[in-house]
Design a protein around this motif. Structure first.
Motif, PDB file in Angstrom:
ATOM      1  N   LEU A 101      38.926  33.105  28.316  1.00 56.66           N
ATOM      2  CA  LEU A 101      38.071  33.749  29.319  1.00 56.66           C
ATOM      3  C   LEU A 101      38.891  34.722  30.164  1.00 56.66           C
ATOM      4  N   ALA A 102      40.068  34.294  30.580  1.00 52.12           N
ATOM      5  CA  ALA A 102      40.929  35.165  31.380  1.00 52.12           C
ATOM      6  C   ALA A 102      41.287  36.439  30.624  1.00 52.12           C
ATOM      7  N   ASP A 103      41.636  36.299  29.360  1.00 51.53           N
ATOM      8  CA  ASP A 103      41.985  37.474  28.545  1.00 51.53           C
ATOM      9  C   ASP A 103      40.813  38.435  28.432  1.00 51.53           C
ATOM     10  N   LYS A 104      39.642  37.904  28.152  1.00 51.33           N
ATOM     11  CA  LYS A 104      38.456  38.753  27.962  1.00 51.33           C
ATOM     12  C   LYS A 104      37.995  39.400  29.269  1.00 51.33           C
ATOM     13  N   ALA A 105      38.213  38.714  30.405  1.00 50.53           N
ATOM     14  CA  ALA A 105      37.814  39.243  31.712  1.00 50.53           C
ATOM     15  C   ALA A 105      38.919  40.060  32.379  1.00 50.53           C
ATOM     16  N   LEU A 106      40.068  40.151  31.705  1.00 45.97           N
ATOM     17  CA  LEU A 106      41.230  40.875  32.237  1.00 45.97           C
ATOM     18  C   LEU A 106      41.698  40.284  33.567  1.00 45.97           C
ATOM     19  N   LEU A 107      41.762  38.954  33.601  1.00 45.02           N
ATOM     20  CA  LEU A 107      42.239  38.218  34.767  1.00 45.02           C
ATOM     21  C   LEU A 107      43.377  37.314  34.334  1.00 45.02           C
ATOM     22  N   SER A 108      44.096  36.770  35.298  1.00 40.93           N
ATOM     23  CA  SER A 108      45.139  35.812  34.948  1.00 40.93           C
ATOM     24  C   SER A 108      44.494  34.447  34.716  1.00 40.93           C
ATOM     25  N   VAL A 109      45.115  33.654  33.860  1.00 41.28           N
ATOM     26  CA  VAL A 109      44.595  32.315  33.602  1.00 41.28           C
ATOM     27  C   VAL A 109      44.711  31.465  34.866  1.00 41.28           C
ATOM     28  N   LYS A 110      45.710  31.726  35.695  1.00 36.42           N
ATOM     29  CA  LYS A 110      45.840  30.999  36.959  1.00 36.42           C
ATOM     30  C   LYS A 110      44.660  31.283  37.879  1.00 36.42           C
ATOM     31  N   ALA A 111      44.195  32.523  37.889  1.00 37.52           N
ATOM     32  CA  ALA A 111      43.047  32.884  38.728  1.00 37.52           C
ATOM     33  C   ALA A 111      41.795  32.149  38.265  1.00 37.52           C
ATOM     34  N   VAL A 112      41.593  32.079  36.962  1.00 38.78           N
ATOM     35  CA  VAL A 112      40.424  31.369  36.419  1.00 38.78           C
ATOM     36  C   VAL A 112      40.520  29.878  36.729  1.00 38.78           C
ATOM     37  N   ALA A 113      41.686  29.298  36.524  1.00 34.77           N
ATOM     38  CA  ALA A 113      41.874  27.865  36.766  1.00 34.77           C
ATOM     39  C   ALA A 113      41.662  27.526  38.238  1.00 34.77           C
ATOM     40  N   ARG A 114      42.248  28.318  39.136  1.00 34.17           N
ATOM     41  CA  ARG A 114      42.084  28.064  40.573  1.00 34.17           C
ATOM     42  C   ARG A 114      40.633  28.223  40.998  1.00 34.17           C
ATOM     43  N   LEU A 115      39.963  29.223  40.445  1.00 33.60           N
ATOM     44  CA  LEU A 115      38.555  29.448  40.768  1.00 33.60           C
ATOM     45  C   LEU A 115      37.702  28.278  40.298  1.00 33.60           C
ATOM     46  N   GLU A 116      37.922  27.818  39.080  1.00 32.72           N
ATOM     47  CA  GLU A 116      37.145  26.698  38.544  1.00 32.72           C
ATOM     48  C   GLU A 116      37.383  25.413  39.321  1.00 32.72           C
ATOM     49  N   ARG A 117      38.567  25.249  39.881  1.00 36.40           N
ATOM     50  CA  ARG A 117      38.872  24.060  40.679  1.00 36.40           C
ATOM     51  C   ARG A 117      38.501  24.250  42.144  1.00 36.40           C
ATOM     52  N   ASN A 118      37.990  25.433  42.463  1.00 38.53           N
ATOM     53  CA  ASN A 118      37.561  25.771  43.824  1.00 38.53           C
ATOM     54  C   ASN A 118      38.723  25.644  44.809  1.00 38.53           C
ATOM     55  N   GLU A 119      39.906  26.036  44.353  1.00 36.91           N
ATOM     56  CA  GLU A 119      41.102  25.936  45.190  1.00 36.91           C
ATOM     57  C   GLU A 119      41.299  27.154  46.089  1.00 36.91           C
ATOM     58  N   VAL A 120      40.626  28.231  45.765  1.00 33.18           N
ATOM     59  CA  VAL A 120      40.767  29.462  46.543  1.00 33.18           C
ATOM     60  C   VAL A 120      39.380  30.026  46.822  1.00 33.18           C
ATOM     61  N   THR A 121      39.311  30.838  47.854  1.00 32.69           N
ATOM     62  CA  THR A 121      38.076  31.566  48.107  1.00 32.69           C
ATOM     63  C   THR A 121      37.992  32.668  47.061  1.00 32.69           C
ATOM     64  N   SER A 122      36.918  32.675  46.317  1.00 30.05           N
ATOM     65  CA  SER A 122      36.813  33.632  45.221  1.00 30.05           C
ATOM     66  C   SER A 122      36.476  35.022  45.751  1.00 30.05           C
ATOM     67  N   HIS A 123      37.108  36.000  45.168  1.00 25.37           N
ATOM     68  CA  HIS A 123      36.809  37.385  45.485  1.00 25.37           C
ATOM     69  C   HIS A 123      35.585  37.799  44.669  1.00 25.37           C
ATOM     70  N   ALA A 124      34.721  38.583  45.257  1.00 26.70           N
ATOM     71  CA  ALA A 124      33.505  39.019  44.574  1.00 26.70           C
ATOM     72  C   ALA A 124      33.842  39.712  43.256  1.00 26.70           C
ATOM     73  N   ALA A 125      34.899  40.515  43.243  1.00 27.98           N
ATOM     74  CA  ALA A 125      35.267  41.244  42.030  1.00 27.98           C
ATOM     75  C   ALA A 125      35.666  40.292  40.908  1.00 27.98           C
ATOM     76  N   THR A 126      36.324  39.178  41.250  1.00 27.76           N
ATOM     77  CA  THR A 126      36.729  38.197  40.246  1.00 27.76           C
ATOM     78  C   THR A 126      35.505  37.516  39.650  1.00 27.76           C
ATOM     79  N   VAL A 127      34.593  37.081  40.507  1.00 23.59           N
ATOM     80  CA  VAL A 127      33.379  36.424  40.029  1.00 23.59           C
ATOM     81  C   VAL A 127      32.542  37.398  39.201  1.00 23.59           C
ATOM     82  N   GLU A 128      32.444  38.648  39.650  1.00 18.36           N
ATOM     83  CA  GLU A 128      31.682  39.654  38.904  1.00 18.36           C
ATOM     84  C   GLU A 128      32.297  39.903  37.534  1.00 18.36           C
ATOM     85  N   ALA A 129      33.631  39.935  37.446  1.00 20.39           N
ATOM     86  CA  ALA A 129      34.297  40.137  36.155  1.00 20.39           C
ATOM     87  C   ALA A 129      33.997  38.975  35.211  1.00 20.39           C
TER      88      ALA A 129
END
Length: 117
Positions: A51-79
């Motif tokens: 998912l990270a590769d296809k969305a052009l995001l880091s795998v750490k960003a996806v993992a942290r977002l899925e664990r709700n460890e960080v406040t998600s940026h709108a651009a990340t969620v939109e991607a």
């Protein structure tokens, strides 16, 4: 008591419900939940890395977002939403006493082709 406008999330949810009722598909850009992101990834059989590769995001960003460890940026969620939608995921907003969900567009087309509701 003075009138106050409903929160933007409530307005987005109502717009998404109307769009789904009219078109049969969830509105792109309506706020999706972290649970929907995890469920969509699982439905496609994708790893966080894929998912990270296809969305052009880091795998750490996806993992942290899925664990709700960080406040998600709108651009990340939109991607993530754009990537998952392009892969055939339909995001179903909560409503009518039911929680939010995900479904594959091919499943919806199959149901419509069979003539079942």
């Amino acid at each position: 008591m003075a009138w106050s406008a409903p929160p933007c999330s409530a307005i987005r949810a109502k717009i998404a419900l109307i769009a789904r009722a009219v078109t049969g598909f969830a509105l792109i850009g309506a706020m999706i939940s972290l649970r929907q992101i995890r469920a969509a990834r699982a439905l496609l059989g994708w790893s966080q890395q894929m998912l990270a590769d296809k969305a052009l995001l880091s795998v750490k960003a996806v993992a942290r977002l899925e664990r709700n460890e960080v406040t998600s940026h709108a651009a990340t969620v939109e991607a993530l939403e754009r990537t998952l939608t392009q892969a055939g995921v339909v995001f179903i907003p909560a409503g009518h006493g039911l929680g939010e969900g995900v479904q594959l567009a091919s499943d919806l087309l199959l149901v419509k082709a069979e003539g079942t509701p």
